[in-house]
Design a protein around this motif. Structure first.
Motif, PDB file in Angstrom:
ATOM      1  N   TYR A  14       0.859  -1.194   0.000  1.00 30.27           N
ATOM      2  CA  TYR A  14       0.000   0.000   0.000  1.00 30.27           C
ATOM      3  C   TYR A  14       0.890   1.237   0.000  1.00 30.27           C
ATOM      4  O   TYR A  14       1.838   1.342   0.782  1.00 30.27           O
ATOM      5  N   GLU A  18      -1.118   3.489   6.754  1.00 25.70           N
ATOM      6  CA  GLU A  18      -2.109   2.526   7.208  1.00 25.70           C
ATOM      7  C   GLU A  18      -3.162   3.229   8.065  1.00 25.70           C
ATOM      8  O   GLU A  18      -2.835   4.005   8.963  1.00 25.70           O
ATOM      9  N   THR A  21      -7.237   7.213   4.650  1.00 25.91           N
ATOM     10  CA  THR A  21      -7.860   7.056   3.335  1.00 25.91           C
ATOM     11  C   THR A  21      -7.820   8.339   2.529  1.00 25.91           C
ATOM     12  O   THR A  21      -8.389   8.409   1.444  1.00 25.91           O
ATOM     13  N   THR A  54      -1.011  -0.805  -4.428  1.00 24.37           N
ATOM     14  CA  THR A  54      -2.314  -0.157  -4.446  1.00 24.37           C
ATOM     15  C   THR A  54      -2.316   0.919  -3.373  1.00 24.37           C
ATOM     16  O   THR A  54      -1.281   1.246  -2.782  1.00 24.37           O
ATOM     17  N   THR A  56      -5.448   3.353  -0.712  1.00 29.50           N
ATOM     18  CA  THR A  56      -6.842   3.452  -0.281  1.00 29.50           C
ATOM     19  C   THR A  56      -7.311   4.888  -0.486  1.00 29.50           C
ATOM     20  O   THR A  56      -6.506   5.817  -0.512  1.00 29.50           O
ATOM     21  N   ASN A 102      -6.390   2.188  -7.736  1.00 22.39           N
ATOM     22  CA  ASN A 102      -7.667   2.333  -7.032  1.00 22.39           C
ATOM     23  C   ASN A 102      -8.291   3.704  -7.177  1.00 22.39           C
ATOM     24  O   ASN A 102      -9.477   3.898  -6.885  1.00 22.39           O
ATOM     25  N   ASP A 184     -13.922  -1.736  -5.182  1.00 27.30           N
ATOM     26  CA  ASP A 184     -12.845  -2.424  -4.474  1.00 27.30           C
ATOM     27  C   ASP A 184     -12.394  -3.702  -5.165  1.00 27.30           C
ATOM     28  O   ASP A 184     -11.362  -4.277  -4.800  1.00 27.30           O
TER      29      ASP A 184
END
Length: 233
Positions: A14, A18, A21, A54, A56, A102, A184
């Motif tokens: 990612y 963490e 978003t 990816t 988020t 994404n 998603d």
């Protein structure tokens, strides 16, 4: 900062923090260092494996950290050469790589996706865009080679000289990405594709990639200087 998860034999890297978003996942020098450290961890693993990147939220990556850059213009050449190392690392990574795009992939973020073996993009949200022409920012020698070689000259012309935003359906039709998925499901589709290629992992794959991308890698290795970059002029 980038962080790592795992889905079977597929590493999922990612690009953002963490639990966050809303990160734009820009190329701050510390972010670049952490990305390389995470890739080191993946490369040090054993057994069949593949890599998916990816993020988020709204962005895959919004590219260069312009706040840092305009505050450190005396380091612009060093900085852009550091950005190049991300592209070179992914181009030669010794396992299959799939970008699960994404959300928005702009500028260096779009080029990061392009540095993967394969790309899957959301069909219902997000754009691929190279807005440098609209920002009066030139492409480096390496960036130009990466885009024109990986996407083809005419697709490069249609993106690099216009700065327009390309959605998932058009990106698939023009060959910018290799697949699309809604919502998603883009990550699941990228993992599925990567899982089929885990047995290719190894030094031989890295050698094959280095040969395939030799002209791009040579261009990315050209040190940025006043002679080949007229920034903001």
């Amino acid at each position: 900062m980038p962080y790592l998860k795992r889905d079977g034999d597929v590493f999922v890297l990612y690009l953002g923090n963490e639990g966050q978003t809303d990160s734009e996942n820009r190329f701050h020098p510390d972010w670049i260092d952490e990305l390389h450290a995470t890739l080191d961890e993946v490369a040090a693993s054993e057994g069949p494996a593949a890599l998916v990147t990816t993020a988020t939220g709204k962005f895959y990556s919004n590219g260069l950290d312009t706040d840092w850059l305009f505050g450190n213009l005396d380091k612009i050449h060093w900085y852009l050469d550091r950005v190049h190392t991300v592209f070179s690392r992914l181009l030669t990574f010794p396992m299959a790589t799939v970008a699960a795009v994404n959300g928005h992939a702009f500028g260096a973020g779009a080029m990061t996706a392009t540095s993967h073996d394969f790309r899957v993009m959301r069909s219902d949200r997000g754009y691929y865009s190279l807005p440098e022409v609209l920002l009066n920012m030139p492409f480096t020698v390496g960036m130009n080679s990466l885009v024109t070689t990986r996407l083809g000259n005419q697709v490069a012309v249609s993106t690099m000289t216009t700065g327009r935003r390309v959605g998932g359906a058009e990106a698939l039709a023009s060959g910018i990405v290799d697949g699309t998925a809604e919502g998603d499901a883009v990550l699941a589709e990228a993992v599925r594709r990567a899982a089929e290629l885990t047995r290719t992992r190894g030094a031989n794959l890295g050698t094959i990639k280095a040969s395939l991308h030799a002209p791009v890698l040579e261009a990315l290795a050209v040190q940025t200087s006043e002679a080949n970059l007229q920034f903001g002029k």
